[in-house]
Design a protein around this motif. Sequence first.
Motif, PDB file in Angstrom:
ATOM      1  N   TRP A  39      28.310 -42.795 -73.590  1.00  0.00           N
ATOM      2  CA  TRP A  39      27.257 -41.886 -74.020  1.00  0.00           C
ATOM      3  C   TRP A  39      26.131 -41.792 -72.995  1.00  0.00           C
ATOM      4  O   TRP A  39      25.377 -40.827 -72.997  1.00  0.00           O
ATOM      5  CB  TRP A  39      26.684 -42.305 -75.367  1.00  0.00           C
ATOM      6  CG  TRP A  39      27.610 -42.138 -76.524  1.00  0.00           C
ATOM      7  CD1 TRP A  39      28.735 -41.364 -76.582  1.00  0.00           C
ATOM      8  CD2 TRP A  39      27.492 -42.766 -77.797  1.00  0.00           C
ATOM      9  NE1 TRP A  39      29.316 -41.471 -77.822  1.00  0.00           N
ATOM     10  CE2 TRP A  39      28.576 -42.326 -78.594  1.00  0.00           C
ATOM     11  CE3 TRP A  39      26.582 -43.654 -78.351  1.00  0.00           C
ATOM     12  CZ2 TRP A  39      28.771 -42.751 -79.905  1.00  0.00           C
ATOM     13  CZ3 TRP A  39      26.761 -44.080 -79.650  1.00  0.00           C
ATOM     14  CH2 TRP A  39      27.848 -43.629 -80.426  1.00  0.00           C
ATOM     15  N   LEU A  41      23.277 -43.301 -72.930  1.00  0.00           N
ATOM     16  CA  LEU A  41      22.013 -43.205 -73.660  1.00  0.00           C
ATOM     17  C   LEU A  41      21.303 -44.552 -73.615  1.00  0.00           C
ATOM     18  O   LEU A  41      21.949 -45.595 -73.486  1.00  0.00           O
ATOM     19  CB  LEU A  41      22.268 -42.885 -75.137  1.00  0.00           C
ATOM     20  CG  LEU A  41      22.844 -41.539 -75.514  1.00  0.00           C
ATOM     21  CD1 LEU A  41      23.163 -41.514 -77.007  1.00  0.00           C
ATOM     22  CD2 LEU A  41      21.860 -40.432 -75.172  1.00  0.00           C
ATOM     23  N   THR A  44      18.334 -47.759 -77.724  1.00  0.00           N
ATOM     24  CA  THR A  44      17.662 -47.334 -78.960  1.00  0.00           C
ATOM     25  C   THR A  44      18.277 -46.050 -79.500  1.00  0.00           C
ATOM     26  O   THR A  44      18.495 -45.921 -80.710  1.00  0.00           O
ATOM     27  CB  THR A  44      16.151 -47.145 -78.743  1.00  0.00           C
ATOM     28  OG1 THR A  44      15.937 -46.296 -77.609  1.00  0.00           O
ATOM     29  CG2 THR A  44      15.445 -48.466 -78.521  1.00  0.00           C
ATOM     30  N   ALA A  45      18.567 -45.098 -78.623  1.00  0.00           N
ATOM     31  CA  ALA A  45      19.171 -43.830 -79.059  1.00  0.00           C
ATOM     32  C   ALA A  45      20.613 -44.041 -79.521  1.00  0.00           C
ATOM     33  O   ALA A  45      21.043 -43.466 -80.524  1.00  0.00           O
ATOM     34  CB  ALA A  45      19.125 -42.810 -77.928  1.00  0.00           C
ATOM     35  N   ALA A  46      21.356 -44.879 -78.800  1.00  0.00           N
ATOM     36  CA  ALA A  46      22.740 -45.165 -79.187  1.00  0.00           C
ATOM     37  C   ALA A  46      22.783 -45.888 -80.529  1.00  0.00           C
ATOM     38  O   ALA A  46      23.614 -45.581 -81.388  1.00  0.00           O
ATOM     39  CB  ALA A  46      23.427 -45.993 -78.115  1.00  0.00           C
ATOM     40  N   LYS A  48      20.581 -45.695 -82.936  1.00  0.00           N
ATOM     41  CA  LYS A  48      20.242 -44.721 -83.975  1.00  0.00           C
ATOM     42  C   LYS A  48      21.457 -43.875 -84.324  1.00  0.00           C
ATOM     43  O   LYS A  48      21.730 -43.620 -85.496  1.00  0.00           O
ATOM     44  CB  LYS A  48      19.083 -43.844 -83.512  1.00  0.00           C
ATOM     45  CG  LYS A  48      18.583 -42.905 -84.575  1.00  0.00           C
ATOM     46  CD  LYS A  48      17.356 -42.151 -84.111  1.00  0.00           C
ATOM     47  CE  LYS A  48      16.876 -41.247 -85.230  1.00  0.00           C
ATOM     48  NZ  LYS A  48      15.668 -40.523 -84.846  1.00  0.00           N
ATOM     49  N   ARG A  49      22.222 -43.470 -83.317  1.00  0.00           N
ATOM     50  CA  ARG A  49      23.428 -42.679 -83.543  1.00  0.00           C
ATOM     51  C   ARG A  49      24.439 -43.457 -84.389  1.00  0.00           C
ATOM     52  O   ARG A  49      25.160 -42.873 -85.203  1.00  0.00           O
ATOM     53  CB  ARG A  49      24.051 -42.297 -82.205  1.00  0.00           C
ATOM     54  CG  ARG A  49      25.239 -41.375 -82.337  1.00  0.00           C
ATOM     55  CD  ARG A  49      25.871 -41.063 -80.999  1.00  0.00           C
ATOM     56  NE  ARG A  49      25.123 -40.040 -80.293  1.00  0.00           N
ATOM     57  CZ  ARG A  49      25.553 -39.446 -79.181  1.00  0.00           C
ATOM     58  NH1 ARG A  49      26.706 -39.795 -78.638  1.00  0.00           N
ATOM     59  NH2 ARG A  49      24.836 -38.515 -78.593  1.00  0.00           N
ATOM     60  N   GLN A  54      18.569 -51.498 -82.650  1.00  0.00           N
ATOM     61  CA  GLN A  54      18.814 -51.745 -81.232  1.00  0.00           C
ATOM     62  C   GLN A  54      19.198 -53.208 -80.981  1.00  0.00           C
ATOM     63  O   GLN A  54      20.134 -53.468 -80.220  1.00  0.00           O
ATOM     64  CB  GLN A  54      17.595 -51.339 -80.394  1.00  0.00           C
ATOM     65  CG  GLN A  54      17.776 -51.514 -78.896  1.00  0.00           C
ATOM     66  CD  GLN A  54      17.485 -52.929 -78.423  1.00  0.00           C
ATOM     67  OE1 GLN A  54      16.616 -53.608 -78.954  1.00  0.00           O
ATOM     68  NE2 GLN A  54      18.228 -53.371 -77.422  1.00  0.00           N
TER      69      GLN A  54
END
Length: 95
Positions: A39, A41, A44-46, A48-49, A54
């Motif tokens: 990804w 990313l 933190t973004a991964a 959330k996905r 985290q």
Amino acid sequence: MNNEFECVWDAIEDTPEQAAKMRVRSSLMMKISDVVNSWDLPQTAAAKRLGITQPRLNELLRGRIQRFSLDALVEIAQSAHLHVELSVTLEETAA
């Protein structure tokens, strides 16, 4: 005595059943890690996905297998859009 093992889990787990569970868990962790790394990313973004925190994702990416149940890994894999399927076969030595 020279023991040969099919998998590292066979060597370090107490029973064949425990080794089998660890093989499945480690396979899931590796696949999830591969997808997350693809990804590109921030963690933190991964996370959330995937619907996890985290720090939890960091544990997964660092291979902290003891912190993840098989159920938890299946749920995370589903969130990563991985198709999880169990294949069961009769061992040749048992036939």
